[in-house]
Write an enzyme that holds these catalytic residues in place. Structure first.
Site, mmCIF file in Angstrom:
data_model
loop_
_atom_site.group_PDB
_atom_site.id
_atom_site.type_symbol
_atom_site.label_atom_id
_atom_site.label_comp_id
_atom_site.label_asym_id
_atom_site.label_seq_id
_atom_site.Cartn_x
_atom_site.Cartn_y
_atom_site.Cartn_z
ATOM 1 N N ASP A 56 43.813 13.343 2.013
ATOM 2 C CA ASP A 56 43.446 12.348 0.819
ATOM 3 C C ASP A 56 42.879 12.703 -0.003
ATOM 4 O O ASP A 56 41.275 12.110 -0.276
ATOM 5 C CB ASP A 56 43.941 11.031 0.998
ATOM 6 C CG ASP A 56 43.930 10.446 -0.380
ATOM 7 O OD1 ASP A 56 44.469 10.820 -1.219
ATOM 8 O OD2 ASP A 56 43.421 8.518 -0.912
ATOM 9 N N ASP A 110 44.520 13.732 -7.946
ATOM 10 C CA ASP A 110 45.511 12.978 -6.537
ATOM 11 C C ASP A 110 46.381 13.420 -5.984
ATOM 12 O O ASP A 110 47.586 13.303 -6.160
ATOM 13 C CB ASP A 110 45.612 11.120 -7.171
ATOM 14 C CG ASP A 110 46.151 10.307 -5.915
ATOM 15 O OD1 ASP A 110 44.886 10.903 -4.806
ATOM 16 O OD2 ASP A 110 46.106 9.557 -6.253
#
Length: 404
Positions: A276, A98
């Site tokens: 992201d 992430d």
């Protein structure tokens, strides 16, 4: 993902794709560097998820509101995981990768095995993510092994006593900016990330992370993280860089400024947003989304929450052009559709054609008007340069692929 996270037919480029590079976006020639690579495994949830668009939207809205950062594994249809070792001898844990959060933590679905290198810091950790997911527990330091070339001493890691939303995974490998760790550990202002410590301990020569994803629908659905630089074998041109945005709240994350055109029509003027790995779709401000829907003729499918088009409309679909610091990146028609082989994972019909462009749920001008998620990053190599406060992009063999 964001703290509150989750996760082509070759067409001729029109004139707008040949915009000259601005001085700040001159390509960086490929050079040899001291790097080490961590292989990733693709994870496609087989249990299915309804309305992935709503899940992504909830995550982004939480981030914009100042939620912590990360990936909501419960909502991730497609994600990448890395196996890392903790302790000495090491116990392996499978973590969600992430760039939208920065805390690395373990303990979900697999207990922490303490060894002689484990040290309790006396602090507690609490990180919230989107859709009410969270982790809480104790903060330790320990030896973390990414691979034989990347062994980190005294890495700060959270050990979960409570968590939600991990669906079989053991935690998160946080690769976002270190500022996102502020306020998450009780007895520390912030905690050094994995990338920070690799650089500080001279395991890598530059604080740069390269990210490569092959499309989940391709024959080689693999991925890799390259610490200390990037993998030149994975790109088909040079990397062009853009400085991080100064616009809040995108500036809190890996944020950049960009504009988006559908064919020759601008649907989103230059504005701030984020890149992201934890967001699945490509999200754009609601006014830009309305323009995109009108231009494509798509209708909103209630089952998936995604725009749906017919075969005839797909044949008429124009490319999307993302212009970032004077460089334009083409997302072809095939790159704009959800992999048809994975329709069942989002509750779609086997023959349906669904678009991966969705709405942030807010009009432009919010300071976070887009998210270039996984569906963008599987078509372009990305690099995250902490030292120089910039992000880079390059084309790959999959930029013009027709795998969807």
């Amino acid at each position: 993902m964001i703290p509150s996270t989750s996760f082509p037919a070759l067409l001729a480029l029109p004139a707008l794709a040949f915009l000259s590079l601005s001085a700040s976006a001159l390509p960086h020639a490929r050079t040899a560097s001291s790097t080490a690579t961590l292989k990733l495994a693709v994870r496609i949830n087989s249990y299915g998820i309804e309305n992935i668009a709503a899940a992504d939207r909830a995550r982004i809205q939480a981030l914009r509101a100042g939620g912590s950062s990360s990936v909501d594994a419960t909502n991730a249809v497609t994600g990448y995981t890395a196996v890392i070792g903790v302790g000495s001898p090491a116990t392996n844990y499978t973590l969600l990768v992430d760039t939208g959060s920065s805390n690395t933590w373990i303990g979900a679905n697999k207990p922490y095995q303490q060894t002689t290198t484990s040290q309790d810091t006396g602090g507690t950790v609490y990180v919230t993510y989107g859709d009410n997911s969270y982790v809480s527990g104790e903060e330790y330091t320990d030896t973390v092994t990414l691979n034989s070339d990347l062994v980190i001493d005294h890495q700060s890691i959270g050990v979960a006593s409570e968590d939600s939303g991990m669906d079989g995974l053991n935690g998160i490998l946080g690769l976002g900016p270190v500022d996102l760790t502020q306020g998450t550990v009780s007895n520390a202002y912030e905690v050094a990330t994995v990338t920070d410590n690799l650089y500080a301990q001279k395991k890598i020569s530059s604080e740069v992370l390269g990210v490569f994803f092959a499309p989940a629908s391709s024959d080689d659905s693999s991925g890799e993280l390259t610490f200390g630089g990037y993998d030149a074998s994975k790109i088909t041109g040079d990397i062009s860089y853009v400085s991080l945005t100064s616009a809040y709240p995108a500036s809190t994350y890996w944020g950049i400024d960009q504009s988006i055109s559908y064919g020759s029509t601008t649907i989103l003027s230059e504005t701030a947003g984020i890149v992201d790995t934890g967001t699945t779709l490509i999200l754009i401000a609601s006014d830009a989304f309305d323009k995109y829907q009108l231009a494509t003729g798509a209708t909103l499918d209630q089952s998936t929450g995604l725009l749906q088009i017919s075969s005839d409309q797909y044949n008429q679909l124009s490319s999307l052009y993302f212009t970032i610091s004077g460089v334009t990146y083409e997302l072809t028609p095939n790159g704009q559709i959800w992999p048809r082989s994975l329709n069942s994972a989002i509750g779609g019909t086997s023959g349906g054609i669904y678009l991966v462009i969705s709405s942030t749920g807010s009009p432009s001008g919010s300071g976070m008007d887009f998210t270039n998620g996984y569906c963008f990053l599987e078509r372009f190599y990305s690099t995250y340069d902490t030292t120089n406060s910039r992000i880079g992009f390059a084309t790959t063999e999959y930029t013009y692929a027709t795998t969807n």
